[in-house]
Design a protein around this motif. Structure first.
Motif, PDB file in Angstrom:
ATOM      1  N   UNK A   1       0.395  -8.982  20.589  1.00  0.00           N
ATOM      2  CA  UNK A   1       0.605  -8.909  19.138  1.00  0.00           C
ATOM      3  C   UNK A   1       0.246  -7.520  18.614  1.00  0.00           C
ATOM      4  N   UNK A   2       0.885  -7.143  17.533  1.00  0.00           N
ATOM      5  CA  UNK A   2       0.490  -5.944  16.804  1.00  0.00           C
ATOM      6  C   UNK A   2      -0.586  -6.350  15.810  1.00  0.00           C
ATOM      7  N   UNK A   3      -1.770  -5.766  15.951  1.00  0.00           N
ATOM      8  CA  UNK A   3      -2.936  -6.191  15.179  1.00  0.00           C
ATOM      9  C   UNK A   3      -3.464  -5.026  14.356  1.00  0.00           C
ATOM     10  N   UNK A   4      -3.697  -5.295  13.071  1.00  0.00           N
ATOM     11  CA  UNK A   4      -4.303  -4.327  12.175  1.00  0.00           C
ATOM     12  C   UNK A   4      -5.794  -4.640  12.107  1.00  0.00           C
ATOM     13  N   UNK A   5      -6.624  -3.750  12.625  1.00  0.00           N
ATOM     14  CA  UNK A   5      -8.061  -3.969  12.663  1.00  0.00           C
ATOM     15  C   UNK A   5      -8.718  -3.275  11.478  1.00  0.00           C
ATOM     16  N   UNK A   6      -9.351  -4.046  10.615  1.00  0.00           N
ATOM     17  CA  UNK A   6     -10.059  -3.482   9.469  1.00  0.00           C
ATOM     18  C   UNK A   6     -11.380  -2.891   9.960  1.00  0.00           C
ATOM     19  N   UNK A   7     -11.538  -1.586   9.820  1.00  0.00           N
ATOM     20  CA  UNK A   7     -12.739  -0.885  10.281  1.00  0.00           C
ATOM     21  C   UNK A   7     -13.546  -0.440   9.065  1.00  0.00           C
ATOM     22  N   UNK A   8     -14.665  -1.098   8.813  1.00  0.00           N
ATOM     23  CA  UNK A   8     -15.496  -0.779   7.657  1.00  0.00           C
ATOM     24  C   UNK A   8     -16.383   0.425   7.899  1.00  0.00           C
ATOM     25  N   UNK A   9     -16.582   0.764   9.175  1.00  0.00           N
ATOM     26  CA  UNK A   9     -17.557   1.780   9.534  1.00  0.00           C
ATOM     27  C   UNK A   9     -18.838   1.186  10.072  1.00  0.00           C
ATOM     28  N   UNK A  10     -18.879  -0.155  10.148  1.00  0.00           N
ATOM     29  CA  UNK A  10     -20.055  -0.847  10.671  1.00  0.00           C
ATOM     30  C   UNK A  10     -19.851  -1.318  12.093  1.00  0.00           C
TER      31      UNK A  10
END
Length: 358
Positions: free
Chosen positions: A1-10
């Motif tokens: 799958x094409x996955x968008x990973x939300x990266x908060x910086x944590x």
């Protein structure tokens, strides 16, 4: 799958993205810039969307070898989450901005943009589990680590968004395990402190933030008999169950502490009384979101309800009625305020969510 990973910086979002890469997905990292003042720096565990957070997210993406982008969602965040927060307090209700952020930003705006770009799912570092039944139905459950469980703030996402969500940390036994994994992977955020409190109130002074945004509105504080016992500078700054910060000039006749029992922003009046007046046995919620089509609950249904992110669940009987939820508690619940998120569980499974109206 094409996955968008939300990266908060944590550390949580970084390890979640790493696990998505290990699972063989085509992962792209995106940092959501939610603050309109991104030149500011973090203050310990408070605040969000700072220069440090964006840089930490970029370094995590570089370490994982995935593309990285910054999406400016500050207008959407302000117009939905912050505006809702202010309007709810101005109306005398007690909102949960994390619920609204998950609803409007992380699993609405972010997911909508991701789908438009051809992504199949959004991956976040939330602590919650998604179980897939034999018939393909997806269920939202509490995380294995109950101390970090975030299913309460995710319940508002709805079945369509749940179908596009990934929570790789849900089955992890503890936050210590996540930090250890970050060290092993060479992720520099392994010791970064957790964020807490309201992210857009970086100094933690919620009353000060409300006063600056809503202005002073002096009024009276009444006791349960209607007698004037004090004054306030804005009824919006109080919440049901509050004891501290009332600044009443004299104690109750019996010397017992007094609590906020009601807020009427139309009359600009705050009512206080003894602790016994805070207990309720029935709740009504609207704006229902239901995640369990196999548990219709159109007849009285045994379950548990929770009204705070880390509050204890209370056994109850729930009945759904055309977008409204009626709850009869098996034991009294104390200090419940209109505007709070009411989340309905059966064991570890989230059945649905509504906003308390009374």
């Amino acid at each position: 799958m094409r996955v968008l990973a939300a990266l908060s910086g944590g550390v949580d979002s970084a390890v979640a993205a790493a696990r998505a890469v290990d699972a063989g997905h085509d992962v792209v990292g995106v940092h959501m810039a939610l603050s309109r003042s991104r030149a500011e720096h973090r203050s310990g565990s408070r605040g969000c969307c700072s220069i440090e957070d964006a840089n930490d997210a970029r370094r995590a993406a570089d370490r994982l070898g995935i593309p990285y982008y910054v999406w400016d969602l500050s207008d959407e965040f302000h117009d939905t989450v912050v505006a809702d927060f202010l309007s709810e307090y101005a109306a005398g209700r007690t909102p949960n901005p994390c619920v609204r952020c998950n609803e409007h930003i992380k699993f609405d705006t972010l997911l909508e943009r991701g789908l438009a770009l051809g992504f199949d799912a959004v991956c976040t570092g939330h602590y919650a589990r998604i179980d897939v039944r034999a018939d393909g139905g997806r269920e939202l459950h509490r995380a294995a680590d109950l101390a970090k469980d975030q299913s309460y703030v995710l319940a508002v996402m709805g079945p369509e968004r749940l179908a596009r969500a990934m929570f790789p940390l849900g089955a992890t036994a503890s936050k210590a395990e996540v930090r250890a994994e970050a060290v092993a992977r060479g992720l520099g955020v392994s010791n970064k402190p957790d964020s807490y409190d309201i992210c857009f109130v970086a100094d933690g002074d919620t009353q000060g933030f409300l006063a600056r945004e809503l202005g002073e509105r002096p009024g009276e504080i009444l006791d349960e008999t209607g007698a004037v016992v004090g004054a306030h500078s804005g009824a919006y700054a109080y919440t049901v169950g509050q004891r501290k910060g009332l600044r009443l000039p004299r104690p109750a006749a019996d010397g017992a502490p007094r609590y906020v029992t009601g807020i009427d922003t139309t009359r600009n009046v705050v009512t206080v009384g003894p602790e016994t007046l805070l207990s309720v046995r029935e709740l009504v919620g609207d704006a229902e979101v239901w995640l369990a089509p196999d548990v219709p609950a159109t007849e009285p249904t045994a379950c548990e309800v929770q009204v705070r992110a880390h509050g204890a669940p209370v056994a109850a009987t729930v009945k759904r009625d055309h977008g409204r939820v009626n709850v009869a508690l098996t034991e009294p619940m104390r200090g419940v305020a209109a505007g709070q998120s009411l989340v309905i569980y059966r064991g570890s499974r989230v059945l649905g969510q509504a906003t308390i109206t009374r």
